[in-house]
Write a protein that holds these residues in place. Structure first.
Motif, PDB file in Angstrom:
ATOM      1  N   ASP A   1       0.853  -1.198   0.000  1.00 24.70           N
ATOM      2  CA  ASP A   1       0.000   0.000   0.000  1.00 24.70           C
ATOM      3  C   ASP A   1       0.887   1.247   0.000  1.00 24.70           C
ATOM      4  N   ALA A   2       1.651   1.400  -1.085  1.00 28.24           N
ATOM      5  CA  ALA A   2       2.592   2.520  -1.172  1.00 28.24           C
ATOM      6  C   ALA A   2       2.493   3.146  -2.560  1.00 28.24           C
ATOM      7  N   HIS A   3       2.796   4.429  -2.616  1.00 31.76           N
ATOM      8  CA  HIS A   3       2.887   5.108  -3.920  1.00 31.76           C
ATOM      9  C   HIS A   3       4.363   5.229  -4.255  1.00 31.76           C
ATOM     10  N   ARG A   4       4.781   4.558  -5.306  1.00 34.78           N
ATOM     11  CA  ARG A   4       6.185   4.679  -5.716  1.00 34.78           C
ATOM     12  C   ARG A   4       6.405   6.083  -6.255  1.00 34.78           C
ATOM     13  N   ALA A   5       7.420   6.752  -5.725  1.00 33.53           N
ATOM     14  CA  ALA A   5       7.652   8.152  -6.114  1.00 33.53           C
ATOM     15  C   ALA A   5       9.150   8.372  -6.309  1.00 33.53           C
ATOM     16  N   GLY A   6       9.685   7.736  -7.338  1.00 31.29           N
ATOM     17  CA  GLY A   6      11.122   7.838  -7.607  1.00 31.29           C
ATOM     18  C   GLY A   6      11.515   9.144  -8.277  1.00 31.29           C
ATOM     19  N   ARG A   7      10.535   9.993  -8.593  1.00 33.46           N
ATOM     20  CA  ARG A   7      10.788  11.235  -9.320  1.00 33.46           C
ATOM     21  C   ARG A   7      10.038  12.383  -8.653  1.00 33.46           C
ATOM     22  N   MET A   8      10.721  13.507  -8.479  1.00 32.43           N
ATOM     23  CA  MET A   8      10.063  14.691  -7.917  1.00 32.43           C
ATOM     24  C   MET A   8      10.096  15.776  -8.995  1.00 32.43           C
ATOM     25  N   VAL A   9       8.931  16.228  -9.412  1.00 27.66           N
ATOM     26  CA  VAL A   9       8.861  17.212 -10.494  1.00 27.66           C
ATOM     27  C   VAL A   9       8.518  18.585  -9.902  1.00 27.66           C
ATOM     28  N   MET A  10       9.309  19.585 -10.265  1.00 24.41           N
ATOM     29  CA  MET A  10       9.153  20.951  -9.723  1.00 24.41           C
ATOM     30  C   MET A  10       8.433  21.844 -10.728  1.00 24.41           C
ATOM     31  N   TRP A  11       7.529  22.690 -10.198  1.00 23.46           N
ATOM     32  CA  TRP A  11       6.754  23.605 -11.040  1.00 23.46           C
ATOM     33  C   TRP A  11       6.866  25.018 -10.499  1.00 23.46           C
ATOM     34  N   SER A  12       6.836  25.994 -11.403  1.00 24.47           N
ATOM     35  CA  SER A  12       6.852  27.395 -10.984  1.00 24.47           C
ATOM     36  C   SER A  12       5.434  27.848 -10.648  1.00 24.47           C
ATOM     37  N   ARG A  13       5.325  29.051 -10.119  1.00 25.05           N
ATOM     38  CA  ARG A  13       4.012  29.631  -9.793  1.00 25.05           C
ATOM     39  C   ARG A  13       3.165  29.882 -11.033  1.00 25.05           C
ATOM     40  N   THR A  14       3.796  29.887 -12.214  1.00 21.85           N
ATOM     41  CA  THR A  14       3.025  30.117 -13.444  1.00 21.85           C
ATOM     42  C   THR A  14       2.686  28.801 -14.154  1.00 21.85           C
TER      43      THR A  14
ATOM     44  N   LYS B   1       4.989  26.515 -15.066  1.00 18.47           N
ATOM     45  CA  LYS B   1       6.076  26.083 -15.954  1.00 18.47           C
ATOM     46  C   LYS B   1       6.864  24.966 -15.256  1.00 18.47           C
ATOM     47  N   GLU B   2       7.139  23.882 -15.998  1.00 17.68           N
ATOM     48  CA  GLU B   2       7.910  22.795 -15.395  1.00 17.68           C
ATOM     49  C   GLU B   2       9.363  23.234 -15.258  1.00 17.68           C
ATOM     50  N   LEU B   3       9.883  23.169 -14.024  1.00 12.99           N
ATOM     51  CA  LEU B   3      11.247  23.631 -13.771  1.00 12.99           C
ATOM     52  C   LEU B   3      12.256  22.496 -13.883  1.00 12.99           C
ATOM     53  N   GLY B   4      11.775  21.265 -13.761  1.00 14.30           N
ATOM     54  CA  GLY B   4      12.683  20.125 -13.888  1.00 14.30           C
ATOM     55  C   GLY B   4      12.287  19.011 -12.933  1.00 14.30           C
ATOM     56  N   ALA B   5      13.034  17.903 -13.017  1.00 17.09           N
ATOM     57  CA  ALA B   5      12.736  16.737 -12.173  1.00 17.09           C
ATOM     58  C   ALA B   5      14.007  16.285 -11.465  1.00 17.09           C
ATOM     59  N   VAL B   6      13.822  15.775 -10.240  1.00 20.35           N
ATOM     60  CA  VAL B   6      14.936  15.331  -9.403  1.00 20.35           C
ATOM     61  C   VAL B   6      14.643  13.898  -8.976  1.00 20.35           C
ATOM     62  N   PRO B   7      15.641  13.011  -8.982  1.00 25.26           N
ATOM     63  CA  PRO B   7      15.368  11.655  -8.503  1.00 25.26           C
ATOM     64  C   PRO B   7      15.102  11.628  -7.002  1.00 25.26           C
ATOM     65  N   ASN B   8      14.155  10.829  -6.591  1.00 23.86           N
ATOM     66  CA  ASN B   8      13.881  10.609  -5.163  1.00 23.86           C
ATOM     67  C   ASN B   8      14.423   9.221  -4.836  1.00 23.86           C
ATOM     68  N   GLY B   9      15.728   9.115  -4.972  1.00 29.07           N
ATOM     69  CA  GLY B   9      16.416   7.836  -4.841  1.00 29.07           C
ATOM     70  C   GLY B   9      17.727   7.970  -5.582  1.00 29.07           C
ATOM     71  N   PRO B  10      18.510   6.896  -5.684  1.00 32.77           N
ATOM     72  CA  PRO B  10      19.769   7.006  -6.398  1.00 32.77           C
ATOM     73  C   PRO B  10      19.535   7.351  -7.873  1.00 32.77           C
ATOM     74  N   ALA B  11      20.408   8.191  -8.419  1.00 29.43           N
ATOM     75  CA  ALA B  11      20.257   8.615  -9.818  1.00 29.43           C
ATOM     76  C   ALA B  11      20.323   7.411 -10.754  1.00 29.43           C
ATOM     77  N   ARG B  12      19.556   7.487 -11.804  1.00 35.67           N
ATOM     78  CA  ARG B  12      19.526   6.460 -12.864  1.00 35.67           C
ATOM     79  C   ARG B  12      19.058   5.088 -12.385  1.00 35.67           C
ATOM     80  N   GLU B  13      18.449   5.031 -11.194  1.00 33.85           N
ATOM     81  CA  GLU B  13      17.939   3.740 -10.708  1.00 33.85           C
ATOM     82  C   GLU B  13      16.501   3.925 -10.211  1.00 33.85           C
TER      83      GLU B  13
END
Ligand SMILES: Cc1cc2nc3c(=O)[nH]c(=O)nc-3n(C[C@H](O)[C@H](O)[C@H](O)COP(=O)(O)OP(=O)(O)OC[C@H]3O[C@@H](n4cnc5c(N)ncnc54)[C@H](O)[C@@H]3O)c2cc1C
Length: 383
Positions: free
Chosen positions: A66-79, A81-93
């Motif tokens: 009963d978990a939501h896998r969330a290996g990616r965190m996506v950042m958004w601006s106040r307008t 606009k997608e600012l980018g994504a950061v791994p929520n775990g080791p990079a490339r895995e």
């Protein structure tokens, strides 16, 4: 059989009790709440490193049911606009990414582990004092009952009475300038966000959300507030986020539960983690703000390192010293890392500051998916 009294049935306590029980300790958990709290906070990130400790406990698989896998965190601006994504775990895995679970579910899974390990939990047992001598340690609870053991493990959270027993001059938690709130909602038409959690640098407050496969949205907001006791109602929050992009206002419009605001504190620089037969673990001796998504995982790591130190060293004085020596550099580093994130979440009134952030962040995050600089958070092994 040596006996360990474990104070606190949150995250660190049941984990430590189970691991000590495996090594032949007679362990017992004492929890202040009168019963398992079904609310028990909202939801939290169990990071790759915390999942590794749950694997050792034999509980990882159960948690993931009963978990939501969330290996990616996506950042958004106040307008919007997608600012980018950061791994929520080791990079490339991404398959080793972190997961989000309801806190009550994490508690339940740990409780099931305690039951299976034959570790009893007494609820409604609020520790009020500790005393010790050459023969053992005694914990006295608010109802006057007393428990005796060879060791006492204080896993009693950020307000820890054990920390104060160990050192009356220990530092106290520090307020971050952010008040947290959160909740659950169902927004018609809002699609699930598999593998992903979204973060929005809102006009007046920071917002995060994810949508589970069944359509339930988990959300939180970090409101910039000089007063740590600031109240934040649902109406306040809707007003703060009214100018933010879809789906932030829609999520708040669909929320009906009353909010329970909490000040976001952290704790660092506790010099003494043990005194004689008494040792403290988890938030009791180092608390990171939720921004790093690491508090529960560090608490699990502490439990594993403490159990290993007692296994290897036998003598508790040596074991406690070894445990602190191993743990403190890492926990200090995570608290510092989370503080840096908090600084970004506090809302600036400077239009120039916002413009610079929105322009620079995409450049910084362009290669974030392959950036291994945060792997130290997730690839930590406790042996
Ligand atoms: C809103 C919020 C969001 C968070 N989000 C995240 C996240 O995303 N990821 C993450 O890893 N961490 C997160 N954290 C931090 C995380 O919850 C803690 O770091 C973690 O729970 C620490 O575990 P612990 O066992 O040390 O303390 P706790 O989980 O706080 O457990 C301490 C227990 O001790 C009990 N207790 C207290 N005093 C006594 C007493 N006198 N006698 C007996 N029992 C007592 C308490 O009732 C409690 O059950 C968040 C924290 C908050 C507040």
């Amino acid at each position: 059989m040596p006996r360990a009294l474990v104070i606190g049935g949150g995250v660190a306590g049941p984990a430590a009790a189970q691991l000590l029980a495996r090594d032949g300790w007679d362990t017992h958990v004492y929890e202040a709440h009168a019963e398992p709290d079904p609310y028990a906070g909202l939801f939290l990130n169990v990071a790759t490193n915390g999942l590794a400790v749950l694997e050792t406990l034999g509980l990882r698989h159960r948690l993931l049911t009963d978990a939501h896998r969330a290996g990616r965190m996506v950042m958004w601006s106040r307008t919007g606009k997608e600012l980018g994504a950061v791994p929520n775990g080791p990079a490339r895995e991404p398959e080793r990414g972190s997961v989000i679970v309801r806190r009550s579910w994490l508690h339940q899974v740990l409780r099931e582990g305690s039951d299976a390990a034959g570790v009893p939990t007494t609820y409604g047992a609020r520790l009020v004092s500790i005393d010790q001598d050459a023969d053992g340690v005694r914990a006295t609870f608010a109802d006057g009952t007393v428990a005796e053991g060879d060791l006492l493990v204080g896993a009693d959270g950020i307000g820890s009475p054990t920390r104060r027993y160990i050192d009356a001059d220990a530092p106290e938690p520090v307020y971050s300038g952010l008040v947290g709130v959160g909740g659950f909602a169902r927004v018609p038409g809002l699609a699930p966000t598999p593998e992903t959690q979204h973060f929005v640098f809102g006009v007046r407050s920071f917002f995060g959300y994810l949508v589970r496969a069944d359509g339930t949205t988990y959300w939180f907001a970090n409101v910039t507030a000089p007063d740590r006791d600031a109240t934040v109602t649902l109406d306040d929050l809707r007003a703060l986020h009214v100018d933010d992009p879809y789906p932030v206002p829609q999520i708040l419009a669909a929320t009906t539960d009353e909010l329970r605001p909490y000040p976001i504190d952290d704790l660092v620089g506790v010099r003494r983690w043990s005194r004689g037969r008494v040792v403290a673990i988890g938030d009791a001796v180092h608390a990171t703000s939720p921004s790093a998504g690491q508090g529960a995982s560090l608490a699990l790591e502490d439990a594993a390192v403490l159990a290993r130190s007692l296994r290897l060293d036998g003598d508790h004085t040596t074991a406690f010293a070894a445990y602190q020596e191993v743990r403190q550099p890492r926990t200090d580093a995570v608290v510092t890392y989370a503080r840096a994130i908090n600084a970004q979440k506090r809302v600036t009134k400077s239009r120039l500051g916002v413009a610079i952030r929105d322009a620079m962040m995409p450049m910084f995050l362009r290669r974030a998916a392959d950036d291994t600089r945060n792997d130290w958070l997730y690839n930590h092994t406790v042996g």
